[in-house]
Write an enzyme that holds these catalytic residues in place. Structure first.
Site, PDB file in Angstrom:
ATOM      1  N   LYS A 182       0.880  -1.177   0.000  1.00 58.23           N
ATOM      2  CA  LYS A 182       0.000   0.000   0.000  1.00 58.23           C
ATOM      3  C   LYS A 182       0.914   1.223   0.000  1.00 58.23           C
ATOM      4  CE  LYS A 182      -1.887   3.147   1.950  1.00 58.23           C
ATOM      5  NZ  LYS A 182      -1.695   4.555   1.519  1.00 58.23           N
ATOM      6  N   GLU A 258       9.212   1.717  11.129  1.00 54.71           N
ATOM      7  CA  GLU A 258      10.291   2.675  10.846  1.00 54.71           C
ATOM      8  C   GLU A 258       9.637   4.047  10.879  1.00 54.71           C
ATOM      9  OE1 GLU A 258      13.562   2.093  10.186  1.00 54.71           O
ATOM     10  OE2 GLU A 258      13.319  -0.047  10.495  1.00 54.71           O
ATOM     11  N   CYS A 292      13.537  11.125   7.155  1.00 49.95           N
ATOM     12  CA  CYS A 292      13.336  10.744   8.553  1.00 49.95           C
ATOM     13  C   CYS A 292      14.608  10.938   9.370  1.00 49.95           C
ATOM     14  CB  CYS A 292      12.883   9.299   8.625  1.00 49.95           C
ATOM     15  SG  CYS A 292      13.945   8.199   7.696  1.00 49.95           S
ATOM     16  N   GLU A 392       9.016  16.582  15.049  1.00 48.36           N
ATOM     17  CA  GLU A 392       9.539  16.391  13.699  1.00 48.36           C
ATOM     18  C   GLU A 392       8.794  17.342  12.756  1.00 48.36           C
ATOM     19  OE1 GLU A 392       8.441  12.817  11.505  1.00 48.36           O
ATOM     20  OE2 GLU A 392      10.524  12.603  10.902  1.00 48.36           O
TER      21      GLU A 392
END
Ligand code: NAD
Length: 493
Positions: A182, A258, A292, A392
């Site tokens: 997906k 992750e 990331c 973040e």
């Protein structure tokens, strides 16, 4: 700077095409748009809830037929050919990636190359998922087998949509699983085009690879909650990952996560400061900060703080924003209007709570206004508790923090909910070792940043993730061990 970008014409793709039957999509139509120009990149069909259930069923049936899961030689050959196909199609895929995601063409080429490299690494391991024999005395024999799990659901984000897919898909397939992918809903076209190269392999059995398309809340959730999906390999935001984990916990299925980061990049006064300056820019502004592992918190030692910051400010002001298809461009747009709004919100908060050194001066041209551009920003003098320091941002916003001595550097670096990556710049090997051991991050770069190798595990401490991808551990994550114990006195022997 021109008022509009001059670039090759584009005819929107209509996906999935009739021959791409590995995509199960019978729902609504949706478009993806180019964040640089706003033009339509591709029109696609989403999957319905029934499609997701059907895709999982198809993958389950393929796993049940056993051929794929028992034949490492075929898996190896298919994956080696796939790596070659990715390389042969690099230019076409890189252009599509840049149009759909907004990163520079050089970054897109690297991503396709890196993806081929990842697939090749796991192609080699497809024949080596060895178990072992265990000595348990004279009266018995014991063997540990390493077996695939069954159907694996792979859910990916939009920032590095190809390589992050490959680092889950390739080991999952190499280990003998069947997979339902997906992709992120902002970058499905490049994903479908990459997967089509694998699906076209005549030795890939029907149902081993299936793709569903659509939103995370509907299609992603349906995949995660399907109890026949034995494992979910998820890459994305920490909040989404935590929800995925909770859903899978209902029937205790395996999850690898992750997730996000806010990585410290620590520069000591004894470092090679020219190199550290290059490293700081690369760490924070590659892919417009949408990585990331971005070194989004720069920690500078007292004695070099003012000089280093002055040089950094100059370098960041000089970054060339523009059309990511233009080879002279150093930074493209962020991925979407909503990402642009979110990042700009953090810049405003940074200005209110600290000092905004750069970040005000996006050239006011029609071309940049049309796209989802954000000027690269540096913010200093923020309280450590500020959301700009702790959260973040996933955009080109660098927070700079000041420290005095090793102990304080470690304390500031560790003051985070995340633990994905870190950088250490020093000429003292013992210090690099001490600080590297003290900082809780899955990857620590010393006198470098953003170097990845398929051979080396990656993953997060704290809210940056669960489990490891890449390397040997990366393939083991997609297996279970099974102990077979025989009575050696029975007639079997
Ligand atoms: P996201 O969490 O919004 O989406 C990731 C994927 O999950 C997408 O495919 C999305 O459609 C799907 N999704 C969303 N809601 C879902 C749900 N309820 N159930 C199942 N699936 C769902 O993340 P994003 O905005 O696409 O990507 C950016 C984030 O990814 C950042 O936080 C970044 O740090 C993280 N990231 C982590 C790594 C890593 O290796 N640790 C790598 C790249 C990106």
């Amino acid at each position: 700077m021109t008022d509009t970008f001059v670039r090759p014409d584009w005819t929107p793709l209509d996906l999935p095409r009739a021959e791409q039957s590995f995509c199960v999509t019978n729902g609504d139509r949706f478009d993806t748009t180019d964040p640089t120009t706003g033009e339509v990149v591709a029109s696609l069909t989403a999957s319905t809830l029934e499609d997701v259930a059907g895709a999982v069923e198809r993958a389950r049936a393929a796993f049940g037929r056993r051929g794929w899961r028992n034949d490492g030689q075929v898996r190896c050959r298919v994956l080696f050919r796939y790596a070659e196909a990715l390389r042969a199609n690099r230019e076409r895929l890189a252009e599509l990636l840049t149009r759909e995601q907004g990163k520079t063409l050089a970054e897109s080429r690297n991503e396709i190359e890196g993806s081929a490299d990842m697939v090749e690494f796991y192609a080699g391991l497809a024949r080596s998922t060895y178990g072992r024999a265990i000595p348990v005395g004279d009266d018995a024999h014991s063997v540990i087998l390493r077996e695939p799990l069954g159907v694996v659901g792979v859910i990916t984000p939009w920032n590095w949509p190809v390589v992050l897919l490959m680092r889950a898909l390739a080991p999952a397939l190499a280990a003998g699983n069947t997979v339902v992918v997906k992709p992120a809903s902002l970058t499905p076209a490049v994903t479908v085009e990459c997967l089509a190269l694998l699906a076209a392999d005549p030795d890939l059995p029907e149902g081993v690879l299936t793709c569903v398309l659509g939103s995370g809340a509907v299609v992603g959730d349906a995949l995660v909650t399907n109890r026949h999906v034995e494992m979910i390999a998820f890459t994305g935001e920490s909040g989404t990952g935590i929800n995925v984990l909770k859903q899978a916990a209902n029937d205790l299925r395996k999850v690898s996560l992750e997730l996000g980061g806010k990585s410290p990049n620590i520069v000591f006064a004894d470092a090679d400061l020219d190199k550290a300056l290059d490293g700081a820019v690369n760490a924070a502004f590659t892919t417009s900060g949408q990585i990331c592992t971005a070194g989004s918190r720069l920690l500078l030692e007292d004695s070099i703080y003012e000089d280093f910051l002055a040089r950094l400010t100059e370098r960041v002001r000089a970054l060339r924003l523009g059309d990511p298809l233009d080879p002279t461009t150093q930074m493209g747009p962020v991925v979407s209007r909503s990402q642009q709004t979110s990042v700009n919100g953090y810049v405003e908060l940074g200005r209110a709570e600290g000092k905004l050194l750069v970040g005000d001066d996006l050239d006011d041209t029609e071309a940049l206004r049309q796209g989802c551009y954000v000027a690269p920003a540096i913010v200093t003098d923020l309280p450590r508790s500020s959301r700009v320091v702790q959260e973040e941002i996933f955009g080109p916003v660098l927070v700079v923090q000041r420290f005095s001595g090793e102990a304080e550097a470690i304390e500031i670096a560790e003051d985070s909910q995340f633990g994905l990556a870190a950088g250490i710049w020093t000429s003292d090997l013992n210090r690099a070792w001490r600080v590297g051991r003290a900082v809780s991050s899955g990857t620590i770069w010393i006198n470098t940043y953003h170097h990845f190798y398929p051979e080396a595990e990656v993953g997060g401490f704290r809210q940056s993730g669960l489990g490891r991808q890449q390397g040997l551990e990366g393939i083991h994550e997609f297996t279970e061990t099974k102990h077979l114990n025989f009575d050696s006195k029975s007639t079997l022997f």
